[in-house]
Write a protein that holds these residues in place. Structure first.
Motif, PDB file in Angstrom:
ATOM      1  N   GLY A 280      46.361  47.286  34.343  1.00 47.32           N
ATOM      2  CA  GLY A 280      45.320  47.145  35.360  1.00 47.32           C
ATOM      3  C   GLY A 280      43.979  47.654  34.890  1.00 47.32           C
ATOM      4  N   ILE A 281      43.959  48.816  34.237  1.00 51.25           N
ATOM      5  CA  ILE A 281      42.704  49.364  33.699  1.00 51.25           C
ATOM      6  C   ILE A 281      42.178  48.473  32.585  1.00 51.25           C
ATOM      7  N   GLY A 282      43.076  47.996  31.717  1.00 45.24           N
ATOM      8  CA  GLY A 282      42.646  47.144  30.604  1.00 45.24           C
ATOM      9  C   GLY A 282      42.059  45.826  31.076  1.00 45.24           C
ATOM     10  N   VAL A 283      42.705  45.185  32.044  1.00 42.28           N
ATOM     11  CA  VAL A 283      42.208  43.899  32.553  1.00 42.28           C
ATOM     12  C   VAL A 283      40.884  44.085  33.277  1.00 42.28           C
ATOM     13  N   SER A 284      40.776  45.109  34.129  1.00 46.54           N
ATOM     14  CA  SER A 284      39.523  45.330  34.859  1.00 46.54           C
ATOM     15  C   SER A 284      38.377  45.644  33.904  1.00 46.54           C
ATOM     16  N   THR A 285      38.669  46.346  32.822  1.00 41.56           N
ATOM     17  CA  THR A 285      37.635  46.628  31.826  1.00 41.56           C
ATOM     18  C   THR A 285      37.126  45.343  31.200  1.00 41.56           C
ATOM     19  N   LYS A 286      38.047  44.425  30.889  1.00 39.33           N
ATOM     20  CA  LYS A 286      37.621  43.153  30.310  1.00 39.33           C
ATOM     21  C   LYS A 286      36.876  42.292  31.326  1.00 39.33           C
ATOM     22  N   ILE A 287      37.266  42.355  32.577  1.00 39.78           N
ATOM     23  CA  ILE A 287      36.554  41.601  33.617  1.00 39.78           C
ATOM     24  C   ILE A 287      35.128  42.124  33.774  1.00 39.78           C
ATOM     25  N   MET A 288      34.972  43.442  33.745  1.00 42.31           N
ATOM     26  CA  MET A 288      33.634  44.022  33.886  1.00 42.31           C
ATOM     27  C   MET A 288      32.754  43.740  32.679  1.00 42.31           C
TER      28      MET A 288
END
Length: 466
Positions: A280-288
């Motif tokens: 979840g942290i990894g995906v949200s970081t890439k989305i941001m």
């Protein structure tokens, strides 16, 4: 005057004479598009791999830090060379600009070779250091293998990309980065599913795309269609050149280094909670990275314009560059942050349909960072302004704040107090704290411009305001 020379003169006139409200978007838009495409194909890997499960998604997230390691020296050399070359071209010292460029290019390629050798030799310890858990380690090794093979091309591509912008060729820079990104999006499903290669297929697709981008960026230098030229005869790592590159580029390198360190810390803390939190942290970081890419691309378009005019002693245009860029960054970031915060759960939902913990953590992380997005965007402008004018202390302090001096003091307490929610909030809190550095640095660099202008007047020089 031949066509190539005419185009070079036109680029110089554009940097010095076109209205700031036109020249910065002209420089920035291709860069923004290129960065967005890069973000898309970085996210494409995660999207297609997400069909293989949470563990595979976590493995790709872990390897984001490997990309940052490869680009670390590239950013040191590329950002430093970009700033110095823009000032040299503004002062019409093309020979020295060629020496700076070739030195940065070959040093970046050498660093990439070192990363390749160490990474492939110690690949299992490397992915564990990056934060891979026992359950996703094999996936992480598969993804790292092929990315490491193109490390020299990735690092040197970054130098070519930045230096094309320094001479006003932002469009070709966009083509080089953008085509590789589009290619990656097409190759991912073919390799992952069509050839049944899984995570290794995503890595192969990325490696091929990076290599194609290198070839496209190398083309204008090979055909002598650029102001700058690559040649071993220009390789000249003198103390002065290394200092000029390093003094500004080190801010970007330390930012990359801290990005690696913060990413590893996040991965290890999140992975210690669960693979779902890690994913979840990894995906949200890439989305941001999408809004961050817009403002980074805008800053990368603004920086050489400011530096070029600073080298040419066009102080009014330097100030105008900064004011225009600050307004655009604040307005754009507020609008983008509001929109992304509204749709955060739906966006995370593209990457998981069966993991509520990953969905909740990812949506919270996006929303909190969106609240702090205007601060991040304006601090980016101040950072690029310092870099463009060669103001090393300011560039260093701001560049290292978001993922360093303002990040680590809050990460561990927040994680201890609130677990996964605290980890999700840590970057937004760091962005808020970075404002207390950006405000005084903004004042210092504006005073620097005023002093330089006054000294120039006292020397009896005529300021060109046209």
């Amino acid at each position: 005057m031949n066509t190539t020379t005419s185009k070079k003169e036109q680029r110089k006139l554009m940097m010095l004479n076109e209205p700031i409200s036109k020249v910065i978007p002209k420089m920035a838009v291709p860069t923004i598009v290129a960065f967005l495409i890069t973000s898309i194909y970085n996210l494409a890997d995660t999207y297609f791999v997400s069909f293989l499960g949470t563990n595979a998604t976590a493995a790709v997230s872990v390897n984001a830090s490997l990309d940052q390691i490869i680009m670390m020296a590239g950013s040191l050399l590329a950002i430093g060379a970009n700033s110095y070359i823009a000032r040299l071209l503004g002062a019409r010292d093309k020979d020295k600009a060629n020496r700076v460029f070739s030195t940065a290019f070959f040093l970046a390629a050498s660093f990439g070779l070192i990363v390749l050798a160490i990474g492939t030799t110690f690949i299992y310890p490397v992915v564990r250091m990056l934060g891979a858990t026992e359950s996703c380690e094999s996936y992480a090794v598969q993804y790292a293998t092929y990315v490491l093979l193109v490390a020299p091309f990735m690092a040197s591509s970054f130098v070519m990309n930045q230096c094309l912008r320094a001479e006003g060729s932002a469009l070709f820079s966009m083509i080089g980065m953008g085509f590789g990104g589009v290619l990656n999006c097409f190759l991912d499903p073919v390799f992952i599913f069509g050839m049944d290669l899984g995570v290794a297929g995503a890595s192969m697709a990325t490696a091929i795309s990076k290599l194609v981008s290198f070839c496209i960026l190398f083309y204008p230098y090979f055909r002598r269609k650029s102001m700058l030229h690559i040649s071993l005869k220009y390789f000249c790592p003198t103390k002065e050149i290394l200092y000029q590159i390093g003094s500004i580029g080190s801010a970007s390198m330390f930012r990359s280094l801290l990005g690696v360190a913060s990413g590893i810390a996040l991965n290890n803390i999140a992975g210690g909670i669960s693979d779902s939190v890690l994913a979840g942290i990894g995906v949200s970081t890439k989305i941001m990275m999408f809004p961050f890419s817009v403002f980074l691309g805008f800053g990368a378009g603004f920086q050489p314009v400011a530096g070029f005019n600073w080298g040419a002693k066009r102080f009014n245009r330097v100030r105008e560059c900064y004011k225009f860029s600050s307004r655009v960054a604040l307005i754009g970031s507020t609008a983008a942050g509001a929109l992304m915060a509204l749709f955060a759960p739906s966006i995370i939902g593209w990457f998981t349909t069966s993991d509520p913990e990953m969905l909740a953590i990812g949506a919270l992380c996006i929303r909190l960072q969106c609240l702090a997005l205007p601060i991040h965007a304006w601090a980016m402008v101040v950072n690029m302004f310092c870099a463009g004018l060669g103001y090393f202390p300011g560039a260093m302090l701001i560049a290292t704040a978001r993922q360093g001096s303002c990040f680590f003091p809050v990460l561990f307490p927040l994680a201890w107090l609130s677990g996964g929610d605290g980890v999700a909030a840590s970057q937004a809190v760091a962005d808020l704290l970075s404002l207390f550095l950006a405000i005084p640095i903004h004042r210092i660099v504006m005073e620097k411009v005023s002093r330089a202008e006054e000294e120039y007047r006292n020397e009896g020089k005529v300021l060109l305001d046209v």
